[in-house]
Design an enzyme around this catalytic site. Structure first.
Site, short mmCIF file in Angstrom:
data_model
loop_
_atom_site.label_atom_id
_atom_site.label_comp_id
_atom_site.label_asym_id
_atom_site.label_seq_id
_atom_site.Cartn_x
_atom_site.Cartn_y
_atom_site.Cartn_z
N ASP A 49 44.45 22.48 50.00
CA ASP A 49 44.42 23.86 50.53
C ASP A 49 43.57 23.96 51.80
O ASP A 49 43.88 24.73 52.71
CB ASP A 49 43.87 24.83 49.47
CG ASP A 49 44.95 25.29 48.49
OD1 ASP A 49 46.06 24.70 48.50
OD2 ASP A 49 44.70 26.22 47.71
N ASN A 93 50.97 25.44 49.76
CA ASN A 93 51.02 26.55 48.80
C ASN A 93 49.65 27.21 48.74
O ASN A 93 49.20 27.64 47.68
CB ASN A 93 51.45 26.02 47.43
CG ASN A 93 51.85 27.16 46.49
OD1 ASN A 93 51.99 28.31 46.91
ND2 ASN A 93 52.00 26.84 45.22
N ASP A 313 41.83 32.85 37.63
CA ASP A 313 41.94 31.39 37.68
C ASP A 313 41.21 30.73 36.52
O ASP A 313 41.77 29.90 35.79
CB ASP A 313 41.39 30.85 39.01
CG ASP A 313 42.21 31.31 40.21
OD1 ASP A 313 43.24 31.99 40.02
OD2 ASP A 313 41.82 31.00 41.35
N GLU A 341 50.80 29.57 41.47
CA GLU A 341 51.41 28.27 41.75
C GLU A 341 52.74 28.08 41.03
O GLU A 341 53.62 27.35 41.46
CB GLU A 341 50.43 27.15 41.38
CG GLU A 341 49.38 26.85 42.44
CD GLU A 341 48.29 27.90 42.55
OE1 GLU A 341 48.50 29.06 42.11
OE2 GLU A 341 47.23 27.59 43.13
N HIS A 385 47.85 22.66 39.85
CA HIS A 385 46.58 21.96 39.62
C HIS A 385 45.86 22.45 38.37
O HIS A 385 45.31 21.66 37.60
CB HIS A 385 45.69 22.13 40.85
CG HIS A 385 45.50 23.56 41.30
ND1 HIS A 385 44.30 24.05 41.73
CD2 HIS A 385 46.35 24.63 41.36
CE1 HIS A 385 44.43 25.33 42.05
NE2 HIS A 385 45.68 25.70 41.84
N ARG A 386 45.86 23.78 38.15
CA ARG A 386 45.07 24.30 37.03
C ARG A 386 45.70 23.95 35.68
O ARG A 386 44.99 23.75 34.69
CB ARG A 386 44.86 25.81 37.15
CG ARG A 386 44.08 26.17 38.39
CD ARG A 386 43.38 27.49 38.35
NE ARG A 386 42.94 27.77 39.71
CZ ARG A 386 41.89 27.21 40.30
NH1 ARG A 386 41.13 26.35 39.64
NH2 ARG A 386 41.57 27.49 41.55
N LYS A 411 45.38 20.08 45.03
CA LYS A 411 45.33 21.39 45.71
C LYS A 411 43.89 21.87 45.85
O LYS A 411 43.51 22.41 46.89
CB LYS A 411 46.16 22.41 44.91
CG LYS A 411 46.31 23.75 45.64
CD LYS A 411 47.28 24.67 44.92
CE LYS A 411 47.65 25.90 45.74
NZ LYS A 411 46.66 26.94 45.79
O1 LIG Z 1 40.94 35.32 47.54
C1 LIG Z 1 40.89 34.24 46.94
O2 LIG Z 1 40.21 33.29 47.35
C2 LIG Z 1 41.66 34.10 45.70
C3 LIG Z 1 42.10 35.21 45.01
C4 LIG Z 1 42.82 35.14 43.72
O3 LIG Z 1 44.18 35.49 43.96
P1 LIG Z 1 44.77 36.96 43.65
O4 LIG Z 1 43.98 37.97 44.38
O5 LIG Z 1 46.17 36.82 44.14
O6 LIG Z 1 44.68 37.15 42.16
C5 LIG Z 1 42.76 33.74 43.12
O7 LIG Z 1 43.72 33.62 42.08
C6 LIG Z 1 43.00 32.67 44.16
O8 LIG Z 1 42.95 31.38 43.60
C7 LIG Z 1 41.93 32.72 45.22
C1 LIG Z 2 46.07 31.04 42.63
C2 LIG Z 2 45.51 29.98 43.22
O1 LIG Z 2 45.67 29.65 44.51
P1 LIG Z 2 46.04 30.44 45.85
O2 LIG Z 2 44.79 30.47 46.67
O3 LIG Z 2 47.11 29.62 46.50
O4 LIG Z 2 46.48 31.81 45.49
C3 LIG Z 2 44.64 29.06 42.44
O5 LIG Z 2 43.95 28.23 43.06
O6 LIG Z 2 44.61 29.13 41.20
#
Ligand SMILES: O=C(O)C1=C[C@@H](OP(=O)(O)O)[C@@H](O)[C@H](O)C1
Ligand SMILES: C=C(OP(=O)(O)O)C(=O)O
Length: 426
Positions: A49, A93, A313, A341, A385-386, A411
C-alpha cells in the site's frame, strides 16, 4: 498457488516491534509531498500500500529518498506543483492512496488517470466523487459510474459548502479534508448519513495538525477548514506502530499465553484500532498498558457482543478469537466489511464454517460460536491480507491450518508469518 501450513502452536512469548501504521504512513507521505521543503519520515511502513503511494508521488514529480530498508523517507515536497504523469497512476488496492489522491489531484491543475487492481474497480468511490463534483471538480468514471478507474482534470477549486455521505467509508471524508487546504476559500463539509469508522477521521485531523492545518470538528456532523492555511513541513515525523497489525499479537497472547510485549502502540496511540485491546480485556485477556507498548497475557476468554463500527479492521481478528472463546461472539455494525479487500462478511463466514464454527452472517453483523470439533482444512484468503493473518489464530489455538496465498499479507505486513514464527513455541 502458494500455501503455508501452520503447525499447532502451544505457546507464544517474547517481544514484537510493530511495523509503522499504514494509515499514518500514507497520510504523512501525501502531506509531506504537498508542503515546501523536506520532511523526514521515520518508522515508515514498507508494504504494497505504501509502495503504491510512493510510486504515485514519484510519477507526480516528488523526490523521495528511502533509507534503512525503506523505513525512513526523505520527502522533498514541491508545494503541490505536481507534474502531469505520462502513465496512469497504479494504486493497487490501497484505499489510503486512491481516495486521498483523487481529492487532492482534482484540486491541482493537471491531467491524471487513477487505476488499480480489479478489486479496486469494485470498491465504491461515488460519495467522494459526488462531493468533489459539487465543489466544481472535473472527475470522470472511465468504466462504471461510482467506481474506479477515474480520469481527473485538476484545477484550482474555490471550496464552499458541501455534503458528503459518510455511511460507507470514512476515507471519503479524509480525502476531502486533506484536499481542503488547497482550495482558495473556506470549506464547510456536512456529513450525510451516519459517519462510519470515526477514529480514522481523528487520525486525519491529527496528521493535518502536524502539518500546520487546523480542522474544526463539530461533533462529526460538520467540519470546517478555513482558507489561508498551508501545509508546512514538521521537519521530522515518526510513524507510530500499526494498531491493526497489533491485533494479531494481542489475540495470540490472549489465546495461547505466554506473555507478549508489543512495542509501538500503547495508551498514547492515535489509532482507533488500539480499542481492540480493550475489547480483548472485556473478553478476558490480561493487558498492561504503557505509553507506547502493551504487555498481553492469556486469560479465560469469553465471547463478547460488540459494536465494531469504530474498529472495522481489528474487529476481523475477533472473529477468529471467537473460535477459542466460550459462548457466542457477535460483531455488529460492520456493513462496510463488504466493500473492502473482499466481501469480508461473506468470506469470514465461509472460512470460519470450514474450520467447524457455527456462524450466522447478517447484513451488517457476524455471530461466531466455536466448533465442537475443529476440521483440519485450508482457508482461502481472497487476496485479503487480514483474512490470512486472522486465520493464523487457528494454529495459535493449537490446531493445524493451511493458509492459501499467504503472501497476500504484503498489502500491510509482508513479514507477518516470520514475526509470528519468531514468538511461537511448538
Ligand atoms: O483511513 C484509513 O486509513 C482507513 C479507514 C478504514 O476504512 P473505512 O473508512 O472505509 O472503514 C480502514 O478500514 C482502512 O483500512 C484504513
Ligand atoms: C480496508 C483496508 O484497506 P484500505 O486502506 O485499502 O481500505 C484494510 O487494510 O483492512
Amino acid at each position: 498457488m502458494e500455501q503455508l501450513t501452520l503447525k499447532p502452536i502451544t505457546k507464544v512469548s517474547g517481544s514484537v516491534t510493530l511495523p509503522g501504521s499504514k494509515s499514518l504512513s500514507n497520510r504523512i507521505l501525501l502531506l509531506a509531498a504537498l508542503c515546501e521543503g523536506t520532511t523526514k519520515v521515520t518508522n515508515l511502513l514498507d508494504s504494497d500500500d505504501i509502495r503504491h503511494m510512493l510510486g504515485a508521488l514519484s510519477q507526480l514529480g516528488v523526490e523521495v529518498t528511502l533509507e534503512d530498508d525503506n523505513t525512513v523517507a526523505l520527502v522533498k515536497g514541491n508545494g503541490g506543483n505536481f507534474i502531469s504523469p505520462v502513465e496512469p497512476l497504479f494504486l493497487g488496492n490501497a484505499g489510503t492512496a486512491y481516495r486521498p489522491l483523487t481529492a487532492v489531484l482534482a484540486a491541482i491543475p493537471g491531467d491524471y488517470e487513477l487505476i488499480g487492481e480489479p478489486r479496486m474497480e469494485e470498491r465504491p468511490i461515488g460519495h467522494l466523487v459526488d462531493a468533489m463534483q459539487t465543489l466544481g471538480a472535473d472527475i470522470q468514471y472511465l468504466k462504471n459510474k461510482d467506481y474506479p478507474p477515474l480520469k481527473i482534470v485538476g484545477k484550482q477549486l474555490t471550496g464552499g459548502e458541501v455534503e458528503i455521505d459518510g455511511s460507507i467509508s470514512s476515507q471519503f471524508l479524509t480525502a476531502l479534508l486533506m484536499a481542503a487546504p488547497l482550495f482558495s476559500g473556506d470549506t464547510k463539509i456536512r456529513i450525510k448519513g451516519e459517519l462510519v469508522s470515526k477514529p480514522y477521521i481523528d487520525i486525519t485531523i491529527g496528521v493535518m495538525a502536524h502539518f500546520g492545518v487546523h480542522v474544526e470538528n463539530h461533533d462529526y456532523q460538520y467540519f470546517v477548514v478555513k482558507a489561508g492555511q498551508q501545509y508546512r513541513s514538521p521537519g521530522t515525523l515518526m510513524v507510530e506502530g500499526d494498531a491493526s497489525s497489533a491485533s494479531y499479537f494481542i489475540a495470540a497472547a490472549a489465546i495461547a499465553g505466554g506473555e507478549i510485549e508489543i512495542n509501538g502502540v500503547g495508551k498514547q496511540s492515535v489509532q482507533g484500532d488500539i480499542g481492540f485491546a480493550k475489547v480483548m480485556e472485556q473478553a478476558g485477556a490480561h493487558i498492561e498498558w504503557y505509553d507506547e507498548r502493551i504487555v498481553v497475557r492469556k486469560g479465560q476468554l469469553n465471547g463478547v457482543d460488540i459494536d465494531a463500527n469504530a474498529i472495522p479492521d481489528a474487529a476481523m481478528t475477533l472473529a477468529t478469537v471467537a473460535l477459542f472463546a466460550s459462548g457466542k461472539t457477535a460483531i455488529r455494525n460492520i456493513y462496510n466489511w463488504r466493500v473492502k479487500e473482499t466481501d469480508r462478511l461473506a468470506a469470514m463466514a465461509t472460512e470460519l464454517k470450514k474450520v467447524g464454527a457455527h456462524v450466522v452472517e447478517g447484513h451488517d453483523y457476524i455471530e461466531v460460536t466455536p466448533p465442537v470439533n475443529f476440521n483440519f482444512t485450508d482457508v482461502d484468503t481472497y487476496n485479503d491480507h487480514r483474512i490470512a493473518m486472522c486465520f493464523s489464530m487457528v494454529a495459535v489455538g493449537g490446531q493445524s491450518i493451511t493458509i492459501n496465498d499467504p503472501k497476500c499479507t504484503a498489502k500491510t505486513f509482508p513479514t507477518y508469518f516470520s514475526v509470528l514464527e519468531s514468538i511461537s513455541q511448538y
